[in-house]
Every structure is written in C-alpha cells, then in structure tokens.
Scaffold this motif. Structure first.
Motif: not given
Ligand SMILES: [Mn+2]
Ligand SMILES: [Mn+2]
Ligand SMILES: [Mn+2]
Ligand SMILES: [Mn+2]
Lengths: 448, 448, 448, 448
Positions: A401-403, A405-406, A409-410, A415-419, A421, C244, C246, C250, C263-265, C267
């Motif tokens: 899962y974390a991979t 998510l990574q 993010t890239l 859009t990175s962050g909570d959204v 996820k 995040l 997780d 990672q 990473y949290m753009t 937010n």
C-alpha cells in the motif's frame, strides 16, 4: 525449414481483432501465419465468438491458408506458439469507467493510461501479464511476447524486471500516427525522413530530419503547435487541446499527444470535467462505440475490417504488432518505435528500465538507435515519470500500500496528501475483485 | 535543386585514389559527383600527377560526367565542397618506417597505428587535420569530412574535441573485411545477418546474429579462433597470428585483427623482430609495393583499378568512403561501422568521445545503434586505450612533453619507465620537422 | 602571520544581523574577526542604521577587538574581504507578499522558496548575486562567498554555473534544526550520532546512525511521523502539517519539513488559503514581526540578541554561517550540511550541479561525504526538482520567457497549462522593477 | 551495557601479531578488549605458540584485563566475536617465493601483490576468506571483518560481491606511511593537513591541502619526485626507484609507491632481476627476517614489540587495524584510507566495486569522502586495473581458466600471448595444493 507460424492472441475477443487479422492477411506473402489462436476468458466468451467468427470469415474471404481457433484455455493455446500478442483489458470497460470517474470526482484527471486511473490499470493488468509469462516459460519458452495492453510501458517494465523474460516488445500506436501525420504535413514520404523518438510509453519526444540532412523538427513544431497552427484531432482518444506554443518551441523536440496531460494539466482537467457532465467520460463513450462495433461484427456477411473501427481510437495498434512480427520473422531491420530494455540508449533513465525508443526490429529483437541525453525540461519530467512507473510496477507485484501511495505522490496528475490517499483507497476498493495482491493477508514475494 | 556534388580529396596523390575513383564510378547512377579535386602538397606533386592522370583516364573510360582537378592549393580546392575526404600521410612512408623501427630497436612493438609508432603518427597528423578543418570552416562550412587517415579514431576525436567540428565521420576497412569474411564463413548473405560492433578504432568487438534470431557469435569464434581453426591471412597488414582460443571464447564476442597486438603482445613482438631482420618492416615492404603500383599507374593505357592495389593493405577503405558519401547524400540509413561521437552508445566510454560503432548512415550523419556495457575483459582494455587516445590527442595539440609521456605509459605496447622516455625522445627527434608543437618555445594553446 | 579577518555582509540591515554578531562574538577566541562591514542599499538605509548601531553596541559589550562599518558602497566594502556573506532580499518583504498572494489567487501554493513564488524570488535574486560575484572577482578574488539568501540552492547553482566562481557555500538552517530536534528526541548528544543528508536545498532526506553502529532512522521516523507521533512545530515558517505515516515509513529516510509542500500538496494549499483569509500570508505575518523587532533594536540599551528574534523563523542561519567561516579558517573538518558542487556525491543528480549534502568543512571548502543513489520514490522527485532548478536559474540569467514557463511546468506545485502562463505573467508584471532581464528588448547573453 | 570486546585474529601466528597487541594495549583506555583469540592452522602451530606466548607476556606486562587464547579451531574461536581480523598467508612465504620467482624467470615482474604473483595470491587467498565469511555468518553475524591479508583490495571485492557480507573493511599501511612522510616533509602536523586519497589498493593517488586552504600537492610532488628530490626508501618492500619527474608533475596528484610497478615497469623488472641474482627475491629476504624475528620472540623475557619488526615491511598495518576497530567502537569519525564499497565515490569505477578511499570511520562503518572523477592519465590505469581485479576475483571463485588468462592479459605487468599462458600454467601447477577450484572436475558455482 520452418513450416509456418503459430500466433496466440490473449484477449482475442477484443474489438481490435479484425485489424490484427487484416494485418496478417496483407502480409501473408512474407509472413506465413498458419495458426491463429484467439484466447479469452469466460466473461468474454460471447464477444470472442462474435469476433472469432468474423475473423474466420475474413481469413476465408482472403483465401489464405490459416486456421483460426477460439478457446478459453490459455495454457493449451500457448503450446509451441511462436508469437503471443496481448490486448486484453482486466475488468473490461466498466473498470476503465471507474478509473476515469473516481479521480475526477476528487478534482484529478481521470484517464486510463495516465494519472491515478492508469496506475490502477497497471495494478490490475501486471499480475495477469506475469501469469501469462509463467505459462509461456512452460509452454512456449522461445516465443516472443508482443504486448499492446496498456499501460504498455509499465507492462514491459514488469515483464523484464519481475518476469525475467527478455523476449518482449511493447507497442503503442502513438508514434505510428505521429510519423503518418508529420510526413503528410511535410508532403514527404516516410522513407525520405528520419524520425528519432525516445522516452517512455505515452511520454516521449522526437526529432525529425529530412533527406537534405537538415533537421525539420522546428518546422514541424511551428506547423503543429505554433501560434498559427490548427492541430486538428491528432489522436482519437485525446482531446484536441492546444499546447502553449512558447513551451513547445523551447523543447526543440516534438512532444507526444499525451504530453497534454502534463503540459496542460489545468485545461485537460477542465475539459474532462465538462465532458463527463455532458457526453460522459471517454470510457462511457467507447463502451457505446464498442457495442455498435459488435453489432456490426455479428453481420454474417461482414468479412473485412469495417471503417468504423478506426474511430475506436486504437487504430494502427494491431497493424504495428503485425509489422513487428513480420520484422522479427524476416530479420528486416525496420525502424519502429517500441518499448524495450534501455541498456543505456536513453542516458537519463536507469540502464535496465523499459523505454520507448526508435529501434531496429531484427530477428533477435529490438536494437535501439542511440538517443543520448535530454535537456532539463524533458529530463526532469521523464525521470519523475519513470520513478513513478517503477513504484507502480513494484506495488502491482507486491500489493504494498505505501509503495502505491508513493507512486501516487510522484505522479504529477495526482494531488498529493490526504486526497491522494482518499482516491487510492476508493480505487482499490472499487477494483477489489481484480486486486488480490492488495487485499491478501499473506505477504506477496517481491521478484527481482 | 542540387546540381551535382563537389568532392575534395586531401592526399589525392595516394596510391589508394584509383579505388576511390572506381567507387564513384560504380555509384554514379545515384551519386552525381560532378567535380573531384585531388589535392596534394609540393612533395607529393609527382605522385599526384601520375595518379591524377590515371584518374582522368578512368573517368573518361567510364563515360561519366565528372571533372577531375589536380591542385596543390588546398584552400582553393575546398571552396564550396560538399564532401572532403582525407587520406594523406604526413612524412610519407619514410616516417612510417621510423615509427616502426625505433620502438623495435628498444624491444617494443613498432606498428603504425598502435604502440609508440601510432602515437607519433597522431602527433604528426592531428595538427594537419585541424588545419584542414579551419579551412573548411571558411571555405565549405556545410561540407562533411570523411577521414580515413590513420589513426582514424584519434583523428576523429581531435576533430570533434579540438576542431569543434561535428560533421566528421572516421573510417576503417577492418569492419568491412570482418563482415565479408564472416558472411562467407557462414555461407550466408550479409543482409541475412546482423552485425553489432562497438569499441574504438582498431580495438572493437562485435556480435553476429542470423535470420533465425539466434546469435552466431560463438559459432564464428569457434570457426575462426577455436582450437581447430585455420584463420588464414585476415588483414593484409597484420600478421597471421593465432589467438589463444580459450581467451577468445571467454570474450563471447569477436575481436578485431588488431587485438593481436594486445592479446598476443609477446608473440607479435617476436615476429616483428624476425621480420625486420629478413624482409624489413611493414613500412619498408609497403614502400616497395607502392613504387611498383606507381610504375603501373604510369601506363597511359591503364584506365581501371589494377588488381595489385588490393595487396596494398587498404582495400575497401576508399570504397567504404564512397558508400558513406552515398548514404549521406541519399539518406539511405545503411548500417556501417564508423568513428563518430559516442553520445552514450558505448556505456563504458566518455559521453563525448569518438567511438567506432555500428551506425545508421543518414542524411544528417551517423546514428549509432546502441551497444551498452561491456563485460570486464573488454571494458578494461577499452578504457585504458581510450584514456591513452585522449592523452595522445591532447599532446598532439599542445605539444606537451609530459602528456605525451603519460600517453606512452598508458599504452600496453610501450614498456614504461626510462625506456619509454628514451623511445619518445628518439621518435620526437626523428620526426622533428613535422612536430613544431613539441619544439616551439612558445606555449601552444589547448582547445576545449 | 594572518592579522585578522575582514567579513562583509551584504544585506547587513537584515533583522538577522544580531545573530551573526552573536555568532562572531562567541567564536572570538578562535576566529579573529577584526572588521565587519555591513552593506545595504539606499532603500534599506534606515534599517541598516538601526541594526548597525545595535551591532556596535553588542561588539562593545562583548569587549572584543572588532570594527563594525556601515556602508551603502558595496564595491568599497568588498576590497580585500576574506569572507562575504549574503542575506539580502530583493524587493524586501513586499515582494515576498506578492510571491505568496498571486499564486494563491489562482489556486496554487504561494511560498517564498517553493512553487511559483520561490521561482520569482530566484529570478529577482540571482542577477544581484552574480553582480556581487563580479565585484568579488575584482575586489577580493580569494574570498569565500557564504550565501544564505534564498533560494539558497539555486543561488549556489547560479554562482557555480554562470558566475564561474568555485569558492561558494550555500547555507540553510533546516538541517541544523533537524539535528537538534532529533538528537533531543533520541536523548543523545549530537556527537554520538552520525547524520547523513543528501538532496537539494529544501528537498533533502537523511539517515541517522547511533554509536552502536545501528541505524536509528526508522525509530526517528516512527517518533516523528508515525501514527502516534505528535510532531509539534518543527520549523517556524512551515505549518504543523502531519505527513502520511505510511508514506514516510516507505521512504526509509527522514524527509525535510519542506517536503510537506510536495507530499501534502492538497492539505498545504488548503491551509494557506485559510491562513490568508485570517491572519494573512506568512510574508504579512513576518512583516509585522520584523517591524516589532526593529522597534526592539532601536532601544539604545539593547546590546545582545533579543529572544524574540528566534520566532522570526531564520534561527541558526547566521550562527551556521559563523560556524562555516570558523571551520574554513581553522580547517576544522566539521560535518555540516551545505550547498556545494555535487561532483558525483549524489549519484542521481548531474555531476556539476549544486546539491545540499553532509560535508566536511575544511580550509579549502566543502568536501561532501559520499551519499550514492536514492531509491525511486526519492529519486524521481529529486530529479524533477533539480531540472526545475536548472531551468529557473537559466531563465533568471537569460530572461527567456519560454524557459521560465518550462520551469513552471516542471514544478509540482504549479498547475501547468494556461493557468501557469497567467500566474507567470502576473508575477513578472508585479515584479517588473526587479526583472530587467525579462523586459529588456536586448538579448541577454547566456553564460556557461 | 557492553561488557568488553572479543577480537579474533585469523593467522594469529604471524610475525605481525606483536604490533597488533601493542595497538590494543595503547588504546586500552577507550577500547576494552577483553578477549583476544589468535587462530592459526596446523602448519602454523609452532609459530602460533611462540608469538602467542609473547602476546601473553606483553598483555601481562601492560597490566591490562585481557585474555589471550591460542587455538587451531577457527569456528569455535569465532563464536560471538565483535571483530575478526585476518592476516594470514596461504602457503606461507614459500608460496610467495614462487609467486616472485616464476614470472621473473619468464621476463615479468614477480611481486606478491601486483602482476602474476599477486593474482595467484588472490587465487589462493579468496576462497579461504570466503570460508571465514561463511563461518562468521553462522557464529558471529554482527561482527566486523577487518582484513589486511593481501591483495587487500581484491579480498574486499570478493567479500562484498561473492561473500555478500557488507561489514568488511580492507586495510593497507601505504596511506598511513604517506601521511606520516608527507606531514614530516612539510614540517606540519597531520591534523593541520587534509589528505584526500582515491583509487584501489596499491594503486591510488592523493591530494593534500593545508590549513590556509591552499593545495600543497604540487609542492610535495616537487619535494618527493622533482628533478632535485632525494626520495629515500619510502616503503620497506618497494625498491627506492625514482619516478620520471615530468610524468608525476603532469598527474597533479601524488602517486602511491606501488605505482613504480606501472610507471617504471622496465626499471623495476631490471632491478628485480639483479636482486634475484644477488640477495634473492624479496620473499627470500623476508623469510630470513622472519626467522630471526621468531628467534627474538622465543626470548621469555621479551614482553614488548621489538624494534626489528619495523624492518619487516608491514609496519603500521596492525596499528591501523586497531585504530579502525577503535573508531568503529567509539563512533569517532576518524579520517582513514580504507577499502570499502565504492557507491559512486570514485566516479570512474563501478558503483558496487571495492575502492580504497579516504573515509570517515564511524560506528556503522566506512563513509567515503567523495572524490569524483579522475583525469585521463589516472582514469585509464585505474579502470584497466579494476577490470583485472574483477576477473581475478571471478577466477579465484570459479576456478575458470579462461577468466584467469583474461585477467593475466589485462594486467600491464604481464606480457600477453603464449608467454602469459606458460606463466599461468606454471604458477597454477606450482600452487596446485592451494587451488582446488582450478583442478576440480566439478563446476564451481559462481556467486552473485
Ligand atoms: Mn498507447
Ligand atoms: Mn584502419
Ligand atoms: Mn532554508
Ligand atoms: Mn598494502
């Protein structure tokens, strides 16, 4: 003396199959396909039968010596195959529709080969392709795998890195269409031009030279993307979106149509949102197109590829696959743009990665024409996208899962962050049936 | 519309010129050479006239529309040239004889393209070539320089790095002969094989694939260099020396004939010593050959390339030059093995260096087919030799004594220490007339 | 024997200056600063006088032998300097406020060292720094330039690449604070830990080892960013935003606080929007803070650095500058994290680029401790950001609009397409006074 | 809380052991060695007892709390060790004498760490070291291996690549002696200088800076190797041979003493031939030295390291080993020059190779100080020698004859061709007892 070739097409019930059949028919003089096995899964049985019957009619009408077999038994079909082509879609168009709709709901581009949607498609597709490779190791260890299932670049990367299978070529119709369009625009024949492409699938740039030795790239940039250009609809499944002409001129190279997602992100998102409200997402449109195509295919008198298929968006894909098979079989050394192992030909990417690059197609596979190093504007985007691909492929194989998510993010389209996820979670849940690696309680082994 | 080509050949009085003329004659249908300027220096005037008259007879006999001009005025000849070929020898064969004899006297291999002798040849030749490049910048800034003056790799490196001239291709007949020999040995046509060469001039390796996709390199290694092989005389100017078959098998690639100097150093030295005592060094033998060739050329009835020229050792050189010119002019994309800028195609060598590598010859020059990384046995030798080349080129340009000594020390054919210094000093002294950069009291500026 | 050091501080009227003075005072025993020249521009004259008088009081109270000079004449001040520090802000805080507000208005993060705002800051700052370098070449060619003007990484890149000046070290307080925080968290002394940082300014990762040889990175990740962590306010000018967990796990490395932007753009943007509506952007907050600081500084009895300065957000910056000067002067070999030329220490970035990496600070400058290659999640982001930096620096020097647009497109914090162009245009217009290179009709020469 | 350290020394019966004991005694305050196990093989039992008894007397005289154990049971000794040091010689000095004599007989340099002799030493030693590593995996998986058995670079490479063991540091006294000599020559303390070494074992270069920030390399080159220098006897086991001063000046870096073998090959060979005729080879000389050392060690009153040991040639080796152990144990971050994994610190060598480079010795091992790229004169020699090392290590592990021959061919000290094969065959035969991998009929598996 070779008797004739056995071709196996996984996802044989696809609406693209008639183009593939046509491709083999027109190359029959030099490419002796004697057996063509169309393989599909239970859920695709009806489509397989419709398109399979039509394939048989086409072959019969052409009067060539080739047996068309329809089967749901993949391992049986693979026995002693010479070439295996893959053109299936895990979860069918309904999965694509989710890939498009869910990110869009959260304000992100929904597209089946880029952004969050394309990554989920990789998660669903890669384990299936690696399963095919395992079957091939057992049933046809000398066969070539010609993949045009998307995301074709990541699938090639997975086959090379985790499948440990070298005889793979990944294929896309985008370079084929660029060559056609640009030759026409220059009013020259393809043979009088030299095209040099490099990058990764759906994210490559190219330069063009003419017979005088001069580079005509800038001329093409101006004609296609300059302030006065009228680009028209270049690729069926990408909107007719103008680039910023200053930006393209600075590149000094021609972008591919999918660059719109990265260079015109705001505009593309806006258009997708509007389109979704009116005509529906691209997946919904294609679903209707496919239904009408299959209605056509049912016609027992239809024994040729209908014109309507070209509007489907995947034109030239299957034909390019036939040409690769032909070039390998006849050691033709044709220049084609394919997904293959880098081996240093694109200096800015890892040595062992899959790249999409102009190559000579020979009897022993793809030999890249050397490209070298990119200037920073291309290099930065290419490198972040390749890293994103590596992480996506790793997550597809391990279900980590974390991979995943990574990788999200890239990706510049997420859009990175909570959204990020939230979108990832929702997509994983939506495709749960096809993603056992993410939901199993046991640890999946990482290859490599 | 292009009217026809103007070719300028520097060192036009060379005994090789008839092959060049023949090459243009046989390609006349697709390569419209309308002017051929043979340029030489005062000391070569007599030979220029002999060979020039013969060239005119050849052209006349062929009935083609091409004017042959003879001149000692290089700058005049270069005006508006399309292609410039270089095939001269600074100091003539007498200089070569010294290059061979002096190292040998001190127990080192004397050879005109390797070892101490080849390095001195670089010292003499590179400043002259850079002078030609300066003239080209002024008189024909769009022309291609096709160099086959040895050491062809270092000359190409010098033109790229110090001459800042990109339109250069360096040429050698060794790959041409390998392709011929090996195709014959496999009883196959060249077009049904794929040859992949990489390395530097006179130090490259290659792999061969056939139409089935299989690699036939090991088969060729066994036929040519296995315990039961009978290699025969592969290249005229290299002795028929057997390799150690274990060693070649370990490479997994085919060596070039000049590898004998590096892989069989002890044996080669022994043979050279014996040969020098009996028939004389290779330079002395060639000098006699040349004299008899020029006797033939004087015959006012001779209007074709005499067979005797092939024994001279440089067969296929001039023909390959014609083929490159033809491929550039017609954007043919022919696969040829040439010296060009690396740009990453040979992973183990610097990005900007000259390499010798299978390339597509197109209207805009040589596009290397990607080769990638070598295993350590090849890599180590290749890297030390490239470093030696870089130092040799730098010394040729700057006249810096210590840099020359450093280059001597790196060359595996030179014994380092006091004896290296003695040989260097003696060679510099012997060639003093042609080496003003080493004897001037003013500092030479280093380019780059 | 060295008499004592002359230090020149460009932007001497900055509110940070008292920390710098304190830094020199506390190191006086080993670092004999005899002359300190505080230089500012006409617009900063009042602040220069306030802070300058206070500096004099601090020096006097400390009873050390050091003359403090205040001047607007930069070239005069630079004469025979040993060290030059730079801490100025082109356009003052008003420019920062625009850098923050304009992108935010278009739905993009407004931040002074990242995103569109940071890039505009580079456009304004780099030409000024290059001007200082030109003065240094004339007035103090042996001096070191210690830069802590932001964006410190791009400024270092510009000085190295376009200024052709090697004696530069760029500085940031982020690593200093990480070392402090993490040592405290582990309840260990800094000397009993080994910190290994690599990346670029405001985008680096680090690993930590303790005295037993074990890596304690994972433990720190868990304490700082794990599901149960309470990170607190790590850096004054970055919001207290949770990562995040997780994702950070990672990485296997500790991120820097600025990673929150990448990473949290989503937010971060949300928070900035809310903050702008209520308390104002960070620039507006800092402007008020500064005003009250200068009120404090006016107090003729204040002769020490007031505690309030630490809330300003730049704590440890000036102290770190003093420590670098000390380490260079005394060849201490201290481990510090600085911006210096890569030379291969960070494998994934170009050889000649500026990087921020743990280094030994010696008498001849920064010697990077080798870091090597990153895994893909770090590599991709790092590479796209470095390419963005290269383009930003190039645009800052040349004023080329398309290059600026390309840099905007690569930056993950900028939405590409028409909106990027709108923001760029608006920012250029807003800062027109400080950006002659973009508005001049003459072509600016590109260095390098 | 750690109770104290257990050290195991393989080859404990070596004449060097007293230096090791002295090293531990003098560091006792900060390095609590509580158990020292001296391990040897049956054939070394007598020497083990002599030196072991002396070790006990030394420890007793020092009054420290440390038990010295003597054993022939390696696996038992390794149980729970903290550090394992290796200083054994497979085949004892008689093997060395053959390594020297056989090549010399065929006109090649006979030396125990370079040329054919050093390669044979690698063939004998590497399998034994890999066996120790296997025992360590089982008995003391957290221990560090500090190797100073020669060829120390290739042994480190083998442990990293084939042993898959990361906790290894290889050690040589050459850099220690260079630092001592050069500090003295500059009349400065070591702490006021900065030494930066890079390369591979017995083939590295270094640069030196002083406290003013200036580079003093050129000054040292002139003092040590300039036309007027009087180098003296730098390393006991290398002849006092002058370099060519022009050549060293061109390097711009200080060579190591072993460079004489590569830079002065002709002279070194000449001297070895003369020496062999008179005093005997170095091995024969050392054998006599050792015999007299052991006579000394037998003296029941000798309880300190006798001065005579320093003439043995390995001075500082054991002391350096103690210092590494101390630096690891106390996380000191000392700068030492050690053999460790490259990880890109020496740009010209493969990422995963062993290099010898200035490093910080910390609790988690060696952290290289970054060195970067070499100029061509250094680069070429370094690269060919590393490739030679890779092939030698591979041959040592696999016993593959052709790989051994390839390694011989690359080594500049071996004349290639038939004579290389003759020398290889003779050496393999002479050391047959210790080379089962070359004589077994079963295939040895290659690691990695
Ligand atoms: Mn595609
Ligand atoms: Mn040649
Ligand atoms: Mn900062
Ligand atoms: Mn040593």
């Amino acid at each position: 003396m070779k008797k004739g070739l056995k071709i196996v097409t996984i996802g044989g019930g696809s609406s693209y199959t008639p183009e593939l059949i046509e491709g083999f028919i027109k190359r029959h003089a030099e490419l002796p396909v004697r057996e063509l096995w169309l393989v599909d899964i239970e859920a695709g049985k009806e489509k397989l039968e419709i398109v399979g019957e039509m394939a048989k009619r086409m072959v019969k009408a052409a009067g060539i010596d080739c047996d068309v077999h329809l089967t749901l038994d993949r391992r049986h079909a693979l026995q002693d195959a010479d070439f295996v082509t893959t053109q299936f879609r895990v979860g069918l168009l309904d999965a694509r529709i989710k890939d498009e709709a869910i990110p869009l709901k959260h304000g992100m581009i929904g597209q089946e080969t880029n952004g969050a949607g394309g990554m989920l498609k990789a998660f669903r597709t890669i384990p299936v392709v690696l399963g095919i490779v395992e079957d091939m190791k057992e049933r046809c260890p000398n066969a070539w795998l010609i993949n045009f299932t998307n995301p074709a670049g990541m699938v090639t990367e997975a086959v090379l890195r985790y499948g440990q299978w070298e005889k793979v070529i990944g294929l896309c119709n985008v370079p084929v269409m660029a060559v056609n369009t640009e030759s026409a625009l220059l009013q020259k024949e393809e043979k009088d031009l030299f095209f040099k492409f490099a990058g990764i699938n759906h994210l490559h740039w190219h330069r063009v030279y003419d017979k005088s030795g001069g580079e005509v790239t800038a001329e093409l940039i101006d004609k296609l993307y300059g302030p006065d250009a009228d680009p028209g609809k270049i690729v069926e499944n990408i909107r007719d979106m103008r680039f910023l002409s200053d930006q393209i001129a600075q590149l000094g190279m021609l972008p591919c149509p999918y660059h719109r997602y990265y260079y015109m992100t705001g505009n593309m998102l806006q258009e997708e949102l509007e389109e979704a409200q009116h005509e529906g997402t691209r997946g919904q449109v294609v679903k209707k197109l496919e239904e009408s195509l299959f209605e056509l295919y049912k016609d027992p008198n239809l024994d040729y590829k209908p014109k309507e298929l070209e509007q489907r968006g995947g034109a030239y894909y299957s034909d390019a696959a036939c040409e690769i098979i032909n070039s390998i079989y006849n050691n033709k050394g044709t220049q084609m743009v394919v997904n293959t192992r880098n081996r240093g030909s694109v200096s800015d990417l890892p040595y062992d990665s899959a790249v999409e690059v102009t190559s000579l197609i020979t009897a022993h596979g793809a030999e890249p024409v050397h490209f070298g190093a990119f200037p920073p504007a291309q290099r930065g985007l290419l490198q972040v996208m390749k890293a994103m691909e590596e992480l996506t492929v790793e997550a597809a194989v391990t279900g980590d899962y974390a991979t995943a998510l990574q990788a999200f993010t890239l990706n510049p389209l997420v859009t990175s962050g909570d959204v990020a996820k939230v979108v990832l979670d929702e997509l994983l849940e939506a495709h749960k049936t096809y993603l056992p690696q993410f939901f199993s309680t046991e640890l999946a082994p990482v290859g490599d």
